[in-house]
Design an enzyme around this catalytic site. Structure first.
Site, short mmCIF file in Angstrom:
data_model
loop_
_atom_site.label_atom_id
_atom_site.label_comp_id
_atom_site.label_asym_id
_atom_site.label_seq_id
_atom_site.Cartn_x
_atom_site.Cartn_y
_atom_site.Cartn_z
N GLU A 7 -15.38 77.41 3.72
CA GLU A 7 -14.66 77.50 5.01
C GLU A 7 -13.34 76.75 4.82
O GLU A 7 -13.28 75.75 4.11
CB GLU A 7 -15.54 76.87 6.11
N ASP B 71 -12.88 87.32 10.62
CA ASP B 71 -11.81 87.55 11.60
C ASP B 71 -11.38 89.02 11.53
O ASP B 71 -11.02 89.51 10.47
CB ASP B 71 -10.61 86.65 11.28
C1 LIG Z 1 -14.61 84.41 13.47
S1 LIG Z 1 -15.02 83.01 12.53
C2 LIG Z 1 -16.80 83.19 12.29
C3 LIG Z 1 -17.44 81.88 11.90
C4 LIG Z 1 -18.96 81.94 11.71
N1 LIG Z 1 -19.33 82.80 10.60
C5 LIG Z 1 -19.64 82.39 12.97
O1 LIG Z 1 -20.10 83.54 13.03
O2 LIG Z 1 -19.72 81.59 13.93
C6 LIG Z 1 -14.40 83.41 10.90
C7 LIG Z 1 -14.29 82.18 10.02
O3 LIG Z 1 -13.93 82.57 8.70
C8 LIG Z 1 -13.05 81.59 8.17
N2 LIG Z 1 -12.30 82.23 7.09
C9 LIG Z 1 -11.50 83.32 7.20
N3 LIG Z 1 -11.02 83.65 6.00
C10 LIG Z 1 -11.52 82.75 5.11
C11 LIG Z 1 -11.36 82.57 3.72
N4 LIG Z 1 -10.59 83.39 2.99
N5 LIG Z 1 -12.00 81.54 3.13
C12 LIG Z 1 -12.78 80.70 3.86
N6 LIG Z 1 -12.97 80.82 5.19
C13 LIG Z 1 -12.34 81.84 5.80
C14 LIG Z 1 -12.21 81.16 9.36
O4 LIG Z 1 -11.64 79.88 9.18
C15 LIG Z 1 -13.24 81.18 10.48
O5 LIG Z 1 -13.85 79.92 10.66
#
Ligand SMILES: C[S@@+](CC[C@H](N)C(=O)[O-])C[C@H]1O[C@@H](n2cnc3c(N)ncnc32)[C@H](O)[C@@H]1O
Length: 258
Positions: free
Chosen positions: A115, A165
Site C-alpha cells: 500500500e 481505484d
Molecule cells: C479504493 S482503495 C481500496 C482499499 C482496500 N482494498 C479496500 O477495499 O478497502 C484502493 C487502494 O489501493 C491503493 N493503491 C492504488 N494503487 C496502488 C499501487 N500501485 N501500489 C500500492 N497501493 C496502491 C490506494 O492507495 C488505495 O488505498
C-alpha cells in the site's frame, strides 16, 4: 532503506549485452538497456495524512520487524516470515481490514500487503499488534515495483486486488492499475495453479478488467466453485459501496501453466 538479511541483491547489471535486442527472458521485467518492459502506470493518488500518536508508537515498535519500504531488491519471503509457506500478495490493502481478516482465516499462508498510503498501513499495524497476527508483512510503496523487482517469477500462490481505484473519467483510464501489462506481470509472478482474485464495485471497470484478464494467455477464468478460491472478507471500501447500493463484481483467474 538499509539492506537487511531479508533482501537479496538482484546481482550486478550486465553491460556486455547493451546492444542486444530487447527480447524478454522468462520473468524478465527490464530490457537490456534497463528500460521497463511493462509501461509504468501510476495508479494511486498522492494522499497525505498524519499518524496519531498511538499509530506512530505502534509503527515504531513493529515496522523494523514486519514492515519494509519498496525497493529493487528481491525479497526473501521465507526468511522475513520465519517460515516457508504459500505466499499471497494483496495489492492496495487500504486500512487493512480485509488483510487482517484473511490472515486470521488462513493462518497457513504468508500474506504480504502493499500500500502507498501510510496511515492505512499504520491502522493495519495497530490491528496486527492488537490481535497478535503473526502471518502478515507490509510493504510501503508502488505495487508495480514490488511485482517487477521484489517478487521472484513463479513464486506467488495468490494475488488479491480488492476495489482498485476505478479512475472513472475516460482521460484517467490510463492510470488504472489493472490493464494488460499488469496482468502479464502478475501472471509471470504466480506459480502454476496460483490464483488472482479481483473485486470491484465499478461496473465499467469490471468489464475492462475482465477483458484484459481474459486476454492474458497464462490465465484462465475460474468460477466461484473452484476449490482454489478463498472466502473474501468484506473490505472497508466495500462497506461504503454496499451503503450506496453498488453491485460488487468478483473476478478470479487461475494460472494454468508456466
Ligand atoms: C479504493 S482503495 C481500496 C482499499 C482496500 N482494498 C479496500 O477495499 O478497502 C484502493 C487502494 O489501493 C491503493 N493503491 C492504488 N494503487 C496502488 C499501487 N500501485 N501500489 C500500492 N497501493 C496502491 C490506494 O492507495 C488505495 O488505498
Amino acid at each position: 532503506m538499509p539492506e537487511t538479511p531479508l533482501m537479496r541483491d538482484n546481482g550486478p547489471v550486465n553491460h556486455a549485452d547493451q546492444d542486444a535486442p530487447a527480447v524478454p527472458e522468462e520473468g524478465q521485467t527490464k530490457d537490456s538497456k534497463g528500460s521497463r518492459l511493462h509501461p509504468r502506470v501510476t495508479s494511486f493518488r498522492s494522499r497525505r495524512g498524519a499518524l496519531t500518536v498511538a499509530q506512530q508508537e505502534s509503527w515504531d515498535r513493529q515496522w523494523p520487524r514486519i514492515g519494509a519500504d519498496v525497493s529493487d531488491h528481491r525479497l526473501d519471503a521465507p526468511s522475513w516470515f520465519g517460515r516457508d509457506a504459500p505466499l499471497i500478495l494483496e495489492i492496495g490493502s487500504g486500512t487493512g481490514t480485509a488483510t487482517a481478516a484473511m490472515a486470521k482465516a488462513e493462518p497457513h499462508v504468508n500474506l504480504m500487503a502493499v500500500e502507498v498510503y501510510r496511515p492505512g498501513l499504520a491502522q493495519l499495524l495497530q490491528q496486527i499488534e492488537r490481535d497478535e497476527i503473526p502471518n502478515i508483512r507490509v510493504l510501503r510503496g508502488d505495487a508495480m515495483d514490488v511485482l517487477e523487482n521484489m517478487i521472484e517469477p513463479e513464486s506467488l500462490t495468490g494475488v488479491r486486488v480488492f476495489f482498485p481505484d476505478p479512475w472513472p473519467k475516460a482521460r484517467h483510464h490510463k492510470r488504472r492499475l489493472l490493464q494488460s501489462p499488469t496482468f502479464a506481470l502478475i501472471a509471470s509472478r504466480l506459480k502454476a495453479g496460483g490464483v488472482l482474485h479481483v473485486a470491484t464495485d465499478h461496473a465499467e471497470y469490471a468489464e475492462a478488467i475482465a477483458e484484459a484478464g481474459n486476454a492474458e494467455p497464462l490465465l484462465t477464468s475460474l468460477d466461484w466453485e473452484s476449490p482454489m478460491t478463498h472466502e473474501r472478507p468484506v473490505t472497508k471500501f466495500e462497506d461504503k459501496a454496499h451503503q450506496v447500493g453498488s453491485a460488487i463484481t468478483e473476478l478470479i483467474w487461475g494460472k494454468i501453466r508456466s
